[in-house]
Write a protein that holds these residues in place. Structure first.
Motif, PDB file in Angstrom:
ATOM      1  N   UNK A  77     -66.937  99.282 113.502  1.00 29.83           N
ATOM      2  CA  UNK A  77     -67.404  98.808 112.194  1.00 29.83           C
ATOM      3  C   UNK A  77     -68.286  97.568 112.336  1.00 29.83           C
ATOM      4  N   UNK A  78     -69.255  97.376 111.412  1.00 26.55           N
ATOM      5  CA  UNK A  78     -70.082  96.168 111.460  1.00 26.55           C
ATOM      6  C   UNK A  78     -69.236  94.939 111.125  1.00 26.55           C
ATOM      7  N   UNK A  79     -69.660  93.749 111.588  1.00 23.31           N
ATOM      8  CA  UNK A  79     -68.856  92.544 111.356  1.00 23.31           C
ATOM      9  C   UNK A  79     -68.974  92.084 109.901  1.00 23.31           C
ATOM     10  N   UNK A  80     -68.068  91.227 109.471  1.00 23.38           N
ATOM     11  CA  UNK A  80     -68.104  90.658 108.122  1.00 23.38           C
ATOM     12  C   UNK A  80     -69.212  89.639 107.986  1.00 23.38           C
ATOM     13  N   UNK A  81     -69.415  89.106 106.754  1.00 21.71           N
ATOM     14  CA  UNK A  81     -70.521  88.176 106.497  1.00 21.71           C
ATOM     15  C   UNK A  81     -70.453  86.888 107.317  1.00 21.71           C
ATOM     16  N   UNK A  82     -69.239  86.351 107.538  1.00 20.98           N
ATOM     17  CA  UNK A  82     -69.131  85.105 108.311  1.00 20.98           C
ATOM     18  C   UNK A  82     -69.610  85.346 109.734  1.00 20.98           C
ATOM     19  N   UNK A  83     -69.199  86.471 110.310  1.00 23.96           N
ATOM     20  CA  UNK A  83     -69.579  86.795 111.681  1.00 23.96           C
ATOM     21  C   UNK A  83     -71.082  87.079 111.763  1.00 23.96           C
ATOM     22  N   UNK A  84     -71.625  87.754 110.721  1.00 26.81           N
ATOM     23  CA  UNK A  84     -73.054  88.049 110.716  1.00 26.81           C
ATOM     24  C   UNK A  84     -73.868  86.753 110.688  1.00 26.81           C
ATOM     25  N   UNK A  85     -73.390  85.757 109.915  1.00 25.15           N
ATOM     26  CA  UNK A  85     -74.052  84.452 109.872  1.00 25.15           C
ATOM     27  C   UNK A  85     -74.017  83.796 111.251  1.00 25.15           C
ATOM     28  N   UNK A  86     -72.832  83.860 111.867  1.00 25.87           N
ATOM     29  CA  UNK A  86     -72.673  83.279 113.194  1.00 25.87           C
ATOM     30  C   UNK A  86     -73.642  83.933 114.187  1.00 25.87           C
ATOM     31  N   UNK A  87     -73.731  85.273 114.134  1.00 25.42           N
ATOM     32  CA  UNK A  87     -74.600  85.975 115.080  1.00 25.42           C
ATOM     33  C   UNK A  87     -76.058  85.554 114.900  1.00 25.42           C
ATOM     34  N   UNK A  88     -76.458  85.314 113.637  1.00 24.71           N
ATOM     35  CA  UNK A  88     -77.840  84.875 113.389  1.00 24.71           C
ATOM     36  C   UNK A  88     -78.072  83.491 113.991  1.00 24.71           C
ATOM     37  N   UNK A  89     -77.162  82.544 113.706  1.00 25.11           N
ATOM     38  CA  UNK A  89     -77.352  81.170 114.184  1.00 25.11           C
ATOM     39  C   UNK A  89     -77.271  81.116 115.707  1.00 25.11           C
ATOM     40  N   UNK A 128     -72.883  77.449 118.473  1.00 24.63           N
ATOM     41  CA  UNK A 128     -72.500  78.276 119.623  1.00 24.63           C
ATOM     42  C   UNK A 128     -71.127  77.882 120.166  1.00 24.63           C
ATOM     43  N   UNK A 129     -70.716  76.622 119.937  1.00 22.59           N
ATOM     44  CA  UNK A 129     -69.420  76.145 120.446  1.00 22.59           C
ATOM     45  C   UNK A 129     -68.446  75.905 119.298  1.00 22.59           C
ATOM     46  N   UNK A 130     -68.666  76.594 118.184  1.00 21.93           N
ATOM     47  CA  UNK A 130     -67.948  76.221 116.963  1.00 21.93           C
ATOM     48  C   UNK A 130     -66.442  76.398 117.079  1.00 21.93           C
ATOM     49  N   UNK A 131     -65.976  77.411 117.844  1.00 24.60           N
ATOM     50  CA  UNK A 131     -64.523  77.596 117.922  1.00 24.60           C
ATOM     51  C   UNK A 131     -63.861  76.497 118.755  1.00 24.60           C
ATOM     52  N   UNK A 132     -64.655  75.788 119.585  1.00 22.04           N
ATOM     53  CA  UNK A 132     -64.124  74.636 120.316  1.00 22.04           C
ATOM     54  C   UNK A 132     -64.201  73.382 119.458  1.00 22.04           C
ATOM     55  N   UNK A 133     -65.351  73.196 118.793  1.00 21.94           N
ATOM     56  CA  UNK A 133     -65.608  71.946 118.078  1.00 21.94           C
ATOM     57  C   UNK A 133     -64.862  71.915 116.748  1.00 21.94           C
ATOM     58  N   UNK A 134     -64.857  73.025 116.016  1.00 18.21           N
ATOM     59  CA  UNK A 134     -64.202  73.064 114.709  1.00 18.21           C
ATOM     60  C   UNK A 134     -63.373  74.333 114.595  1.00 18.21           C
ATOM     61  N   UNK A 135     -62.207  74.370 115.252  1.00 22.13           N
ATOM     62  CA  UNK A 135     -61.404  75.602 115.231  1.00 22.13           C
ATOM     63  C   UNK A 135     -60.633  75.783 113.925  1.00 22.13           C
ATOM     64  N   UNK A 136     -60.866  74.905 112.956  1.00 19.61           N
ATOM     65  CA  UNK A 136     -59.989  74.856 111.762  1.00 19.61           C
ATOM     66  C   UNK A 136     -60.073  76.122 110.918  1.00 19.61           C
ATOM     67  N   UNK A 137     -61.284  76.695 110.802  1.00 24.05           N
ATOM     68  CA  UNK A 137     -61.439  77.905 109.989  1.00 24.05           C
ATOM     69  C   UNK A 137     -60.577  79.048 110.526  1.00 24.05           C
ATOM     70  N   UNK A 187     -80.114  80.849 121.166  1.00 24.91           N
ATOM     71  CA  UNK A 187     -80.252  81.413 122.504  1.00 24.91           C
ATOM     72  C   UNK A 187     -81.643  81.983 122.767  1.00 24.91           C
ATOM     73  N   UNK A 188     -82.373  82.352 121.689  1.00 27.48           N
ATOM     74  CA  UNK A 188     -83.759  82.827 121.825  1.00 27.48           C
ATOM     75  C   UNK A 188     -83.883  84.049 122.726  1.00 27.48           C
ATOM     76  N   UNK A 189     -82.816  84.865 122.813  1.00 29.28           N
ATOM     77  CA  UNK A 189     -82.911  86.084 123.626  1.00 29.28           C
ATOM     78  C   UNK A 189     -83.874  87.077 122.982  1.00 29.28           C
ATOM     79  N   UNK A 190     -84.139  86.914 121.675  1.00 32.95           N
ATOM     80  CA  UNK A 190     -85.032  87.831 120.963  1.00 32.95           C
ATOM     81  C   UNK A 190     -86.496  87.520 121.255  1.00 32.95           C
ATOM     82  N   UNK A 191     -86.767  86.336 121.822  1.00 33.65           N
ATOM     83  CA  UNK A 191     -88.139  85.829 121.878  1.00 33.65           C
ATOM     84  C   UNK A 191     -88.975  86.559 122.920  1.00 33.65           C
TER      85      UNK A 191
END
Lengths: 487, 103
Positions: A301-313, A195-204, A318-322
């Motif tokens: 347009x739908x997001x690319x595969x990297x973004x789709x993976x991010x949305x799943x994780x 959830x904080x990946x752009x802060x923790x690992x902005x390298x990608x 966040x468990x908003x689906x629960x």
């Protein structure tokens, strides 16, 4: 491996405990929000609420170039809203669906206090977030090395012998929680970092986009990218309530939030984001309307595969689906994490106390922080509910005062733990936590908040279940206090 | 699919209870003696069929069902272990296993 487990566990233990405790509470963030704002009705009309909020924001902030409102749903009774003007100045308010104006009654942080603390630790940006990520990384290495150290995973799968007492019982409890809830602890820690990946690992993103982070965010969230520039021609904004109904039909789902871009201009866009009930992934679907004519435009347009993976994780964390059952399972999973860390911290001292003729400073420090942080966090969480009801309504920056009460309670518990013999400190602080938790519903009833019996009589399930959970936690800590006093 | 948790959790509990009762150490605590071989085979079969049913229902619920299944399994196993630590006889009674006169 045992060395790694012992020391990574100790180094990150207190911090991860604090993160787990507040994260567990955040599972019920909307319900806690409802508890803290008892003036709000239980079943607000979401579309009428959106319309009132949009009207109120346009009235209060005519120079806003963009605003966002989250509609009330089966859980949340308030509407979070924020807006920004042409200079990029942001404003934020919690609105009442019945009026569209800011919620009446004393200002409060609501469910936000635990939620923000969970990943920002009340530290300045980005240090709190980085510390939370590092703690999660340490925690993952501690639980993986712990399972490797603990060789009898299947033979001891159900082994729990509290009657044996002492180190054996603590170790059984620690192993049990560590092994049985391992899948939850592992995925919650890893997805927490995500959830904080752009802060923790902005390298990608930095590697792919260089300095042009605006392009990165445009690709990551296509619905709000590539919006038309302002025309300068004024045009009244179409009513949002009928658009919300059309968006629901178009998205085949409920609305997470509404964003209006350039309201009052001929180029205005009204964007509804879909919520993610029914699937783990945070939805990226959005319905975009022309704000002047109210016409439905083509879907982004739908997001690319990297973004789709991010949305799943992200969705998994966040468990908003629960639904209700799964939400309670997340809550219990969180409590099991608190138990795992607390028993691990206690074991560190239990395993060493016998070998030490005279406890040295480091040992004493660990002892003091163990009781102080573990029981102090419980007291601080319970203390927030007291502060929310008891702080004077007219106090300047009342949400800030709530944060101070939270931190002061934690600090007081650590100080108390330093001044008392260890066994007594555990028992007395647990008693204090029990009184604070069990007393919160009573304070709420007596201070003009809503009483448990009135919630029960009016069938207000969310409100009653917060009170009942507080009472159950009070009973739990009373049990711990009794056990600690006897041992 | 949120309601799936209500179905999966009891199935997992039954599965893990039967599994624990098929282990001599826990059988001794709950029923007062080691687990006889024929009973052990039946308990193992029962345990795996409960857990397989839970897994199948979890798969029907796709992503949400699998998350519900993983969490239910953890909590059900912890509940079985907790019960074994505090009131082991209750487990034997739940599975209708004859309890020998305890020592």
């Amino acid at each position: 491996m045992s060395w790694l487990h012992t020391w990574t566990g100790l180094v990150c233990g207190w911090l991860v405990f604090a993160i787990f405790a507040t994260g567990t509470a955040s599972v019920f963030k909307p319900e806690i929000g409802a508890w803290t704002r008892p003036v709000l009705a239980a079943q607000p009309d979401p579309d009428a609420g959106l319309q009132r909020a949009a009207d109120a924001i346009r009235r209060e902030h005519p120079d806003a170039v963009s605003f966002t409102v989250a509609p009330p749903d089966g859980r949340a009774r308030d509407m979070e809203s924020y807006w920004s003007d042409a200079k990029g100045v942001f404003g934020q308010a919690w609105r009442d669906p019945a009026t569209g104006a800011a919620v009446a009654g004393p200002a409060t942080s609501g469910g936000e206090l635990f939620y923000r603390f969970h990943f920002e630790l009340m530290a300045p940006y980005p240090y709190g977030r980085l510390a939370a990520c590092l703690a999660a990384a340490f925690f993952v290495s501690a639980i993986v090395s712990g399972v490797i150290t603990h060789k009898r995973i299947f033979a001891d799968f159900f082994t729990f012998r509290p009657a044996k007492g002492g180190q054996r019982a603590w170790l059984d409890g620690h192993n049990l929680l560590g092994v049985l809830a391992l899948p939850f602890h592992l995925f919650i820690a890893l997805t927490g970092v995500v959830t904080l990946i752009t802060t923790f690992m902005p390298f990608g993103p930095v590697g792919a986009y260089g300095k042009d982070m605006a392009a990165f965010y445009a690709d990551a969230e296509p619905a709000t990218a590539h919006l038309p520039a302002a025309t300068g021609r004024p045009a009244p904004l179409a009513p949002v309530a009928p658009l919300a109904a059309a968006a629901r039909a178009s998205l085949h789902g409920d609305i997470l939030r509404l964003t209006v871009d350039k309201p009052g201009d001929a180029s205005a866009r009204v964007i509804f984001f879909r919520d993610n009930s029914g699937a783990v992934s945070k939805s990226t679907q959005a319905a975009v309307f022309d704000g002047a004519t109210g016409a439905l435009l083509s879907a982004p347009p739908p997001p690319g595969p990297a973004m789709a993976t991010y949305e799943f994780l992200y969705g998994l964390h966040m468990a908003a689906f629960a639904g209700p059952a799964l939400r309670w399972l997340y809550f219990l999973g969180g409590l099991s994490g608190c138990g795992l860390i607390a028993t691990g911290l206690v074991l560190w001292t239990v395993a060493r106390r016998r070998k030490l003729a005279r406890p040295h400073f480091g040992f004493r420090l660990v002892e003091v922080l163990n009781a102080g942080v573990v029981m102090g966090m419980a007291m601080a969480v319970a203390g927030f509910f007291w502060a929310c009801r008891l702080l004077p309504a007219g106090l300047a920056d009342r949400p800030g005062a709530e944060r101070h009460v939270f931190l002061a309670t934690l600090a007081a518990a650590i100080l108390y733990s330093a001044l008392r013999p260890q066994r007594r400190a555990w028992a007395e602080l647990a008693s204090a936590a029990a009184v604070l938790f069990a007393g919160a519903p009573l304070v709420s009833a007596l201070s003009g908040g809503r009483s448990l019996w009135r919630s029960a009589a009016t069938g207000d399930l969310a409100m009653a279940s917060v009170d009942l959970t507080l009472l159950a936690l009070g009973a739990g800590f009373a049990f711990i206090a009794a056990r600690a006093a006897r041992s | 699919m949120g309601w799936l948790g209500f179905v999966i959790a009891p199935l997992c509990f039954a599965g893990f209870a039967a599994m624990a009762m098929s282990m001599d150490r826990h059988h001794r605590d709950a029923a007062g003696g080691p687990c006889p071989a024929p009973l052990r085979r039946r308990l193992r079969r029962l345990a795996w069929s409960f857990l397989a049913t839970a897994a199948a229902i979890a798969l029907i619920g796709r992503s949400v069902g699998i998350v519900a299944g993983v969490l239910s399994a953890s909590m059900a196993a912890a509940a079985v272990a907790g019960l074994l630590g505090v009131r082991p006889r209750v487990l034997a009674r739940l599975l209708a296993i004859p309890v020998r006169r305890g020592p």
